[in-house]
Enzyme design. Sequence first.
Site, short mmCIF file in Angstrom:
data_model
loop_
_atom_site.label_atom_id
_atom_site.label_comp_id
_atom_site.label_asym_id
_atom_site.label_seq_id
_atom_site.Cartn_x
_atom_site.Cartn_y
_atom_site.Cartn_z
N LYS A 151 16.51 85.01 38.63
CA LYS A 151 16.91 83.82 39.36
C LYS A 151 18.22 84.08 40.09
O LYS A 151 19.14 84.70 39.53
CB LYS A 151 17.05 82.64 38.39
CG LYS A 151 17.30 81.30 39.06
CD LYS A 151 17.28 80.19 38.03
CE LYS A 151 17.51 78.84 38.68
NZ LYS A 151 17.43 77.74 37.69
N SER B 190 14.88 73.81 39.28
CA SER B 190 15.55 74.74 40.17
C SER B 190 15.05 76.19 40.04
O SER B 190 15.40 77.03 40.86
CB SER B 190 17.06 74.71 39.91
OG SER B 190 17.38 75.24 38.63
N SER C 37 14.85 72.39 34.72
CA SER C 37 14.78 73.40 35.77
C SER C 37 13.83 74.56 35.51
O SER C 37 13.49 75.30 36.43
CB SER C 37 16.18 73.97 36.05
OG SER C 37 16.98 73.00 36.65
#
Length: 197
Positions: free
Chosen positions: A82, A157, A181
């Site tokens: 990420k 996210s 997320s």
Amino acid sequence: MTNNEIPALSAVTLARMIRHKEVSATEVMAAYLAQIKRVNPTINAIITLDEKLAVDGAKAADEAIKNKRDLGTLHGLPIAHKDLFQTKGLRTTFGSKIFSDNVPELNCLIVDRIQSAGAITIGKTNTPEFGAGSQTYNEVFGETLNPYDLTRTCGGSSGGAAAALAARMLPIADGSDTGGSLRNPASFCNVVGFRPS
């Protein structure tokens, strides 16, 4: 096995096959890089890709097996981290123009641990700016789309990670989760997002 067959296998199956020399890490990496080239231009889940790092990592993984070294649980599996996670030598933007040219000199802890388990870092997955939001969009890389329906969101996210998994561009991915997320994009993209305690 063909490049189309390998990404259809689970991470557990691939790790076992690599360990037992039924398929090489180099073959696995080639299959995933081919899948990324086919699919990612449309979905935009993997926003930084270092093919040389990927190929060199796969060769090193095969050498470790050949030389009978101790292997980690994730040995030979490609991963993109990420874009919130500092990754040594790889552009890490946090989805923000402020950090658009940031290339860390050190890994954050999660990257170190995943690499220590034998996974091969190949790049970064998209995230909203600073991970704030349930849609994966930022002004550096744009929007990540849902691989099942390009008119819908992949969530956020960790949307880049979930979309990359759902589109079989990665066998495993990482993310972070304060308020959903990991779980939100996983549910939107029909994959598992696990938030440990």
